[in-house]
Design a protein around this motif. Structure first.
Motif: not given
Length: 348
Positions: A320-345
């Motif tokens: 559409a003609g908009q300017e695009i940055p040369q690098s786009i960083v996607i977000s990442d989550d994190e799992y550990d013993t405090t949340n793995a069961a809840q976030k499994l889905a």
């Protein structure tokens, strides 16, 4: 990536991706898909505009888009990545052509040229390696077809050889893995690193981030060997490392597949992974997160594979003609013993 935080999944946020702040070195918060709620996505680098780059206008709706996958989809990351592209293409009414290079660089070059010959007007490429795809990029440039690269950076020039890179901040992933390891071990122990495949920036950056992250602690890297991001090879390497370094107390695996392989090797050696030997890896697969919930794993830093929304939003804005940055960083989550069961889905 940055420290974990919850972000709303909102398309309105994605719409800010190519704003002027990117041209001025600023950052914008965007959406990264259903499991991308942990860290801010960021865009950076000088912008690339369609008119300036000499590309024709393309209406994304109804357009033919080619997707070149680099590796077989037995790997959960690749499976989720490809499915995300397919789902988003279907949602937007795009005709999607797909290929899979089966971990063969020459085949990926041939695949990309084939997609161009079949009429692709826009390309999404998951590079096998950081180097070697220049002939394919040259072919796309000759046909004025913009290329968005995802998940692995290439050594070619953004806005010249390809449009932009969308992926994780792999150095930051390594640093976050180091923090998780420090927390789990109290900052002391002997660490083995299961390195990813040679020849791409993911391995280099995840290694650097982890090693930088444990500087000044009592954690010492006593062994490092490549498992090539493969479960069976990770298991075989871990078996060797247990023999040569029986006093290892921690394992940093640069993807979940190798980490899961290490669990098998450690159990076979009579050790208790997650207890005797702490294990931290990068990916976010269902198998690894389940192991955390079961007590046989320590932590996982997500590497988000859901590139579909960001990739197609980027192509749409560029067309559409908009300017695009040369690098786009996607977000990442994190799992550990405090949340793995809840976030499994949320795991893939």
């Amino acid at each position: 990536m940055s420290l974990s935080r919850t972000l709303p999944i909102a398309l309105a946020a994605v719409a800010l991706l190519a704003s002027c702040t990117a041209r001025e070195g600023g950052q914008t918060t965007t959406s990264g898909g259903p499991a991308a709620s942990a860290a801010q996505n960021q865009s950076s680098g000088p912008g690339c505009a369609r008119d300036k780059a000499g590309y024709p206008q393309v209406d994304l709706k109804g357009a033919t888009v080619g997707f070149s996958q680099s590796e077989k989809e037995a790997n959960p990351f690749r499976t989720a990545e490809t499915q995300s592209i397919k789902d988003e293409a279907a949602k937007r009414g795009v005709e999607l052509l797909t290929t899979n290079a089966q971990s063969d660089l020459n085949k990926q070059i041939s695949d990309i040229k084939s997609l161009l010959d079949r009429g692709a007007k826009l390309l999404i490429v998951a590079p096998l390696n950081s180097d070697g795809l220049q002939p394919a990029f040259d072919a796309a440039k000759a046909k004025k077809v913009p290329v968005v690269t995802i998940d692995r950076k290439v050594s070619s020039q953004p806005c010249t050889d390809y449009l932009t890179f969308i992926g994780s901040n792999f150095v930051e992933q390594g640093k976050r893995a180091a923090q998780a390891m420090i927390k789990a071990t109290g900052g002391n122990g002997k660490v083995a690193i299961l390195l990813g495949a040679s020849g791409n920036n993911v391995t280099v950056d995840r290694t650097k981030g982890f090693k930088d992250g444990i500087v000044g602690t009592g954690l010492t890297v006593v062994a490092e060997q490549t498992g090539e991001f493969d479960r069976s090879k990770g298991q075989a390497v871990m078996e060797q490392l247990i023999q040569s370094n029986p006093d290892i107390t921690a394992v940093y695996a640069e993807n979940d597949e190798m980490g899961v392989g290490a669990v098998t090797a450690l159990k076979a050696a009579g050790k208790q992974p997650g207890k005797d030997v702490k294990i931290v890896s990068v990916d976010g697969t269902r198998t690894a997160v389940q192991l955390i919930a079961d007590g046989s794993y320590t932590a996982v830093i997500e590497s988000n594979p859901r590139f579909g929304p960001l990739a197609f939003d980027t192509l749409e804005k560029f067309a559409a003609g908009q300017e695009i940055p040369q690098s786009i960083v996607i977000s990442d989550d994190e799992y550990d013993t405090t949340n793995a069961a809840q976030k499994l889905a949320n795991a893939y």
